[in-house]
Design a protein around this motif. Structure first.
Motif, PDB file in Angstrom:
ATOM      1  N   GLN A   1     -11.682  -6.068   6.905  1.00 32.94           N
ATOM      2  CA  GLN A   1     -12.233  -6.114   5.559  1.00 32.94           C
ATOM      3  C   GLN A   1     -13.645  -6.678   5.616  1.00 32.94           C
ATOM      4  O   GLN A   1     -13.900  -7.646   6.334  1.00 32.94           O
TER       5      GLN A   1
ATOM      6  N   TRP B   1      -8.440 -16.999   1.670  1.00 33.55           N
ATOM      7  CA  TRP B   1      -7.236 -16.292   2.111  1.00 33.55           C
ATOM      8  C   TRP B   1      -6.134 -17.308   2.387  1.00 33.55           C
ATOM      9  O   TRP B   1      -6.404 -18.364   2.970  1.00 33.55           O
TER      10      TRP B   1
ATOM     11  N   ALA C   1      -5.596 -11.435  -5.038  1.00 34.22           N
ATOM     12  CA  ALA C   1      -4.350 -10.700  -4.784  1.00 34.22           C
ATOM     13  C   ALA C   1      -3.189 -11.668  -4.639  1.00 34.22           C
ATOM     14  O   ALA C   1      -3.304 -12.694  -3.962  1.00 34.22           O
TER      15      ALA C   1
ATOM     16  N   HIS D   1       0.067 -12.365   2.710  1.00 32.08           N
ATOM     17  CA  HIS D   1      -1.290 -12.768   2.399  1.00 32.08           C
ATOM     18  C   HIS D   1      -1.564 -12.728   0.911  1.00 32.08           C
ATOM     19  O   HIS D   1      -1.054 -11.879   0.189  1.00 32.08           O
TER      20      HIS D   1
ATOM     21  N   LYS E   1       0.782  -1.216   0.000  1.00 32.85           N
ATOM     22  CA  LYS E   1       0.000   0.000   0.000  1.00 32.85           C
ATOM     23  C   LYS E   1       0.817   1.271   0.000  1.00 32.85           C
ATOM     24  O   LYS E   1       0.324   2.323   0.294  1.00 32.85           O
TER      25      LYS E   1
ATOM     26  N   LYS F   1     -14.239 -15.744  -0.695  1.00 33.35           N
ATOM     27  CA  LYS F   1     -12.815 -15.499  -0.935  1.00 33.35           C
ATOM     28  C   LYS F   1     -11.959 -16.390  -0.056  1.00 33.35           C
ATOM     29  O   LYS F   1     -12.180 -16.482   1.146  1.00 33.35           O
TER      30      LYS F   1
ATOM     31  N   HIS G   1       1.662 -10.981  -0.652  1.00 32.14           N
ATOM     32  CA  HIS G   1       2.439  -9.779  -0.330  1.00 32.14           C
ATOM     33  C   HIS G   1       2.271  -9.399   1.134  1.00 32.14           C
ATOM     34  O   HIS G   1       1.402  -9.922   1.823  1.00 32.14           O
TER      35      HIS G   1
ATOM     36  N   MET H   1      -5.932  -4.048  10.001  1.00 34.04           N
ATOM     37  CA  MET H   1      -6.993  -3.774   9.040  1.00 34.04           C
ATOM     38  C   MET H   1      -8.205  -4.673   9.257  1.00 34.04           C
ATOM     39  O   MET H   1      -8.106  -5.746   9.809  1.00 34.04           O
TER      40      MET H   1
ATOM     41  N   ASP I   1       1.746  -5.827   3.523  1.00 34.71           N
ATOM     42  CA  ASP I   1       1.336  -4.435   3.343  1.00 34.71           C
ATOM     43  C   ASP I   1       2.275  -3.498   4.093  1.00 34.71           C
ATOM     44  O   ASP I   1       2.682  -3.783   5.204  1.00 34.71           O
TER      45      ASP I   1
ATOM     46  N   PHE J   1     -11.798  -3.897  -3.181  1.00 33.85           N
ATOM     47  CA  PHE J   1     -11.204  -4.966  -3.975  1.00 33.85           C
ATOM     48  C   PHE J   1     -12.339  -5.643  -4.714  1.00 33.85           C
ATOM     49  O   PHE J   1     -13.357  -5.972  -4.098  1.00 33.85           O
TER      50      PHE J   1
ATOM     51  N   THR K   1      -4.983 -13.898  -1.929  1.00 35.39           N
ATOM     52  CA  THR K   1      -6.393 -14.296  -1.951  1.00 35.39           C
ATOM     53  C   THR K   1      -6.740 -14.915  -3.295  1.00 35.39           C
ATOM     54  O   THR K   1      -6.054 -14.693  -4.290  1.00 35.39           O
TER      55      THR K   1
ATOM     56  N   THR L   1      -1.838  -7.568   8.271  1.00 35.32           N
ATOM     57  CA  THR L   1      -1.222  -7.770   6.955  1.00 35.32           C
ATOM     58  C   THR L   1       0.197  -7.210   6.879  1.00 35.32           C
ATOM     59  O   THR L   1       0.820  -7.253   5.829  1.00 35.32           O
TER      60      THR L   1
ATOM     61  N   TYR M   1      -8.925  -8.804 -11.597  1.00 36.00           N
ATOM     62  CA  TYR M   1      -9.069  -8.551 -10.156  1.00 36.00           C
ATOM     63  C   TYR M   1      -8.269  -7.294  -9.834  1.00 36.00           C
ATOM     64  O   TYR M   1      -7.108  -7.185 -10.221  1.00 36.00           O
TER      65      TYR M   1
ATOM     66  N   GLN N   1     -12.404  -2.309   2.603  1.00 36.54           N
ATOM     67  CA  GLN N   1     -11.387  -2.538   3.608  1.00 36.54           C
ATOM     68  C   GLN N   1     -10.846  -1.232   4.159  1.00 36.54           C
ATOM     69  O   GLN N   1     -10.730  -0.250   3.444  1.00 36.54           O
TER      70      GLN N   1
HETATM   71  O1  LIG Z   1      -8.847  -8.795  -0.489  1.00 33.35           O
HETATM   72  C1  LIG Z   1      -7.889  -9.019  -1.241  1.00 33.35           C
HETATM   73  O2  LIG Z   1      -8.000  -9.682  -2.273  1.00 33.35           O
HETATM   74  C2  LIG Z   1      -6.541  -8.513  -0.886  1.00 33.35           C
HETATM   75  C3  LIG Z   1      -6.588  -7.731   0.341  1.00 33.35           C
HETATM   76  C4  LIG Z   1      -5.264  -7.268   0.811  1.00 33.35           C
HETATM   77  O3  LIG Z   1      -4.263  -7.345   0.196  1.00 33.35           O
HETATM   78  C5  LIG Z   1      -5.224  -6.706   2.127  1.00 33.35           C
HETATM   79  O4  LIG Z   1      -6.214  -6.870   2.837  1.00 33.35           O
HETATM   80  O5  LIG Z   1      -4.244  -6.096   2.497  1.00 33.35           O
END
Ligand SMILES: O=C(O)CCC(=O)C(=O)O
Ligand SMILES: *[C@@H]1O[C@H](CO)[C@@H](O)[C@H](O)[C@H]1NC(C)=O
Ligand SMILES: *[C@@H]1O[C@H](CO)[C@@H](O)[C@H](O)[C@H]1NC(C)=O
Ligand SMILES: [Fe+2]
Length: 318
Positions: free
Chosen positions: A257, A266, A244, A300, A41, A264, A247, A255, A249, A237, A302, A295, A200, A314
């Motif tokens: 979501q 994870w 995703a 993580h 991010k 989804k 990676h 965070m 963050d 997202f 997805t 994160t 995506y 999110q």
């Molecule tokens: O929801 C996703 O597909 C990725 C979310 C993500 O990278 C995050 O939550 O930091």
């Protein structure tokens, strides 16, 4: 550490480094692509030389750990089309964890109908948490879809520009270069019909008017501590299939979501220094669920169940 040993290790790092560069270039990534692509991010994108240099300085400056470095190289090799500068900088600068966040974690903590008071003990634990059905009664659950966001951005002056300039756009593996691109695709592709390319994407909503209009459809999650701070930026997202790529963050808070559409999967992998004592875990979130992951320490990735369209919003909290 003895000087000889140190010189030897530096030589080995240099070798790893050269190998990493050639791996990235061999996997078909051009320099211009490396410069354009970013994940995580932080909106900052460095060129290859810059991040190489920065990593080198950070690692050596910290009296680095060779083991950690090799782990990073290992992770990066498995990830195509990602410029790893953010991970590198983050990996190089974040404190080495004591692995409390992942010790004995085999699955997320699953909560049902949790009150703010009962959530208090989980709120800052860095343990993965799913609150089942937490947002089923949000108006956003009913009204948010592709068209909602297309209309919102088409109708708000400066909306698209805000994403280009400061809010951040994440294209993951898809070929879009901007949110305008995404929101103007044809309806066959919107619906992921056969013969169209799967997609995506994610993006930040930091335009004040857009954020204000979105937030008319949902409150702050009811279980979060009353006094927790939520920044003036929320991410969306959406899309299909791959989701995703793995990676970390580069953010300063935890965070939450909200999974609004689609199911989804994870995958969470512990950071390298915890890899030997912690496990990689996978779990599924369904429409209406809340997911909370640190994160910054869990790698993580997805993916979306085949045939389903996923939509999530999110934000950070801390
Ligand atoms: O929801 C996703 O597909 C990725 C979310 C993500 O990278 C995050 O939550 O930091
Ligand atoms: C959820 O919790 C509240 C308060 O603890 C309770 O009144 C309500 O019946 C619960 N709802 C469900 C579906 O369990
Ligand atoms: C999006 O939601 C609106 C309002 O509920 C609805 O009229 C529209 O058909 C939906 N569009 C899509 C693409 O699902
Ligand atoms: Fe992420």
């Amino acid at each position: 550490m003895k000087v000889d040993q140190k010189n030897l290790d530096i030589e080995r790092i240099k070798e790893d480094f050269i190998q990493l560069n050639s791996t990235l270039l061999k996997s078909g990534i051009s320099f211009s692509k490396l410069q354009k692509t970013s994940l995580g991010k932080s909106p900052t994108v460095y060129n290859t030389v810059t991040w190489c240099t920065a990593l080198f300085i950070i690692i050596i400056g910290l009296g680095y750990q060779l083991h950690l470095f090799q782990q990073i190289v290992k992770y990066t090799r498995g990830v195509r089309c990602i410029i790893p500068n953010n991970y590198f900088l983050w990996e190089g600068t974040r404190p080495i964890s004591d692995c409390q966040y992942c010790l004995d974690v085999e699955s997320p903590i699953i909560l049902y109908n949790i009150s703010r008071n009962d959530f208090r003990s989980y709120a800052y634990s860095s343990k993965p948490i799913v609150v089942k059905g937490a947002f089923l009664n949000w108006p956003a659950f009913k009204y948010f879809n592709f068209t909602f966001f297309k209309n919102l951005y088409d109708q708000t002056e400066g909306g698209y520009k805000s994403v280009d300039d400061e809010c951040q756009f994440l294209h993951f593996k898809s070929d879009f270069i901007s949110l305008r691109d995404v929101l103007s695709m044809n309806s066959a592709r919107i619906n992921n019909e056969p013969g169209t390319k799967s997609w995506y994407v994610g993006w930040g909503n930091c335009h004040s008017e857009i954020l204000q209009r979105m937030r008319q459809y949902y409150p702050k999650p009811h279980f979060l501590p009353e006094d927790c701070e939520i920044p003036s930026k929320e991410y969306i997202f959406m899309g299909y299939d791959d989701g995703a790529t793995m990676h970390l963050d580069f953010i300063s808070r935890l965070m939450w979501q909200a999974q609004l559409k689609g199911s989804k999967k994870w995958i969470l992998k512990p950071s390298p220094e915890c890899e030997d004592i912690c496990k990689t875990i996978t779990f599924l979130v369904e429409p209406g669920d809340a997911v909370l992951v640190d994160t910054r320490v869990w790698y993580h990735g997805t993916s979306i169940l085949p045939g389903e369209f996923s939509l999530s919003i999110q934000s950070e909290y801390g």
